[in-house]
Design an enzyme around this catalytic site. Sequence first.
Site, PDB file in Angstrom:
ATOM      1  N   ASP A  43      18.358  15.175  61.494  1.00 28.52           N
ATOM      2  CA  ASP A  43      17.951  14.369  61.863  1.00 28.52           C
ATOM      3  C   ASP A  43      18.040  13.189  60.925  1.00 28.52           C
ATOM      4  O   ASP A  43      18.261  11.798  61.664  1.00 28.52           O
ATOM      5  CB  ASP A  43      16.924  13.932  62.834  1.00 28.52           C
ATOM      6  N   SER A  44      18.458  13.358  60.022  1.00 20.39           N
ATOM      7  CA  SER A  44      19.129  12.817  59.137  1.00 20.39           C
ATOM      8  C   SER A  44      20.564  12.265  59.318  1.00 20.39           C
ATOM      9  O   SER A  44      20.892  10.644  58.624  1.00 20.39           O
ATOM     10  CB  SER A  44      19.455  13.090  57.953  1.00 20.39           C
ATOM     11  N   ASP A  82      17.712  19.979  64.710  1.00 20.71           N
ATOM     12  CA  ASP A  82      16.605  19.374  63.719  1.00 20.71           C
ATOM     13  C   ASP A  82      16.149  18.633  64.948  1.00 20.71           C
ATOM     14  O   ASP A  82      16.501  18.077  65.948  1.00 20.71           O
ATOM     15  CB  ASP A  82      16.297  18.171  62.679  1.00 20.71           C
ATOM     16  N   LYS A 111      14.075  23.069  64.329  1.00 24.24           N
ATOM     17  CA  LYS A 111      12.754  22.720  63.634  1.00 24.24           C
ATOM     18  C   LYS A 111      12.131  21.835  63.948  1.00 24.24           C
ATOM     19  O   LYS A 111      12.438  21.074  64.432  1.00 24.24           O
ATOM     20  CB  LYS A 111      13.399  22.504  61.917  1.00 24.24           C
ATOM     21  N   GLU A 113       8.938  18.911  61.904  1.00 24.28           N
ATOM     22  CA  GLU A 113       8.031  18.941  61.185  1.00 24.28           C
ATOM     23  C   GLU A 113       6.666  18.781  61.551  1.00 24.28           C
ATOM     24  O   GLU A 113       6.095  18.295  62.747  1.00 24.28           O
ATOM     25  CB  GLU A 113       8.425  17.237  60.844  1.00 24.28           C
ATOM     26  N   GLU A 180       9.947  19.871  51.505  1.00 23.82           N
ATOM     27  CA  GLU A 180      10.163  18.994  50.923  1.00 23.82           C
ATOM     28  C   GLU A 180       9.053  17.985  49.809  1.00 23.82           C
ATOM     29  O   GLU A 180       7.791  17.808  50.666  1.00 23.82           O
ATOM     30  CB  GLU A 180      10.651  17.968  52.478  1.00 23.82           C
TER      31      GLU A 180
HETATM   32  O1  KIV Z   1      16.995  15.792  58.772  1.00 25.55           O
HETATM   33  C1  KIV Z   1      17.324  16.881  57.764  1.00 25.55           C
HETATM   34  O2  KIV Z   1      18.523  16.286  57.377  1.00 25.55           O
HETATM   35  C2  KIV Z   1      16.502  17.666  56.882  1.00 25.55           C
HETATM   36  C3  KIV Z   1      16.321  17.786  55.964  1.00 25.55           C
HETATM   37  C4  KIV Z   1      15.872  16.671  55.558  1.00 25.55           C
HETATM   38  C5  KIV Z   1      15.270  19.152  55.721  1.00 25.55           C
HETATM   39  O3  KIV Z   1      15.111  17.718  58.125  1.00 25.55           O
END
Ligand code: KIV
Length: 262
Positions: A43-44, A82, A111, A113, A180
């Site tokens: 989600d980055s 994510d 994924k 968190e 992280e």
């Molecule tokens: O969103 C993302 O790119 C991530 C990485 C920092 C692991 O979760």
Amino acid sequence: MKKHSISTIIKRKNGDPLVMMTAYDALFARLFEESADILLVGDSLTMSFGGNSDTLSATMDQMIYHTAAVCKGAPNTFVICDMPFGSYIDEKTAFANALRVYQETPADAIKIEGGADKSHLVKYLTQNGIAVCGHIGLLPQSVRAEGGYKVKGKTEEEALSLIVDARAIENAGAFIIVIEGVKADVATRVAQSVSIPVIGIGAGNGVDGQVLVFSDMLGLYEPFVPKFVKQYLNGAKAVKEATASYTQEVKNRKFPDENYVY
Ligand code: KIV
């Protein structure tokens, strides 16, 4: 390279380090396919791609659009989508959104968190056929609630809590965990306390693999470079130089010359 499955990924525990990178589109995913074991549609993307200051604005529709694109660009690579902020608030919501990922893209896993507090969600998802990657330590989706990005594992209490998180996520059925922003010695202890691979980002070299955000790694993202990021290319400089050359040649009427006309 043959595409990974959950079992070939788990077998890499204590073996050759796993290489994970983010990817947000087919263009770059195609370029990364030769090297990466796993592509994470993080989600980055809403920061480096969308121009936002944190990850909280990513939506399910955006994650699905980008995940579908990455899967098209890298059909032989294991792809993780994510889950964006708010998309796994309870079991039913988490499953409904994960189901969208599986129905609308060929992604291999999702994924989420969170540590022990989210293990009930990991359990529900895995029991219902969704492959789950955990994410513990510094949690970017908690940046506003925590008032900033805070490195974890600075005290023995935090170290023990991270070990509890990793074990809870593993016991709930996750096949891999991203860790992280954690002190390197603590991340090593966390990796040693579970039997699934632990992939680090800003967590040192004692884990089972590494992940970096591709736009950081290629030096394309200029607003902020975290301490743990190694830039393997000065991408911003290369792009700006190429763009300036193109601009110059257009203005001087040097492009297109006879080689580039019908
Ligand atoms: O969103 C993302 O790119 C991530 C990485 C920092 C692991 O979760």
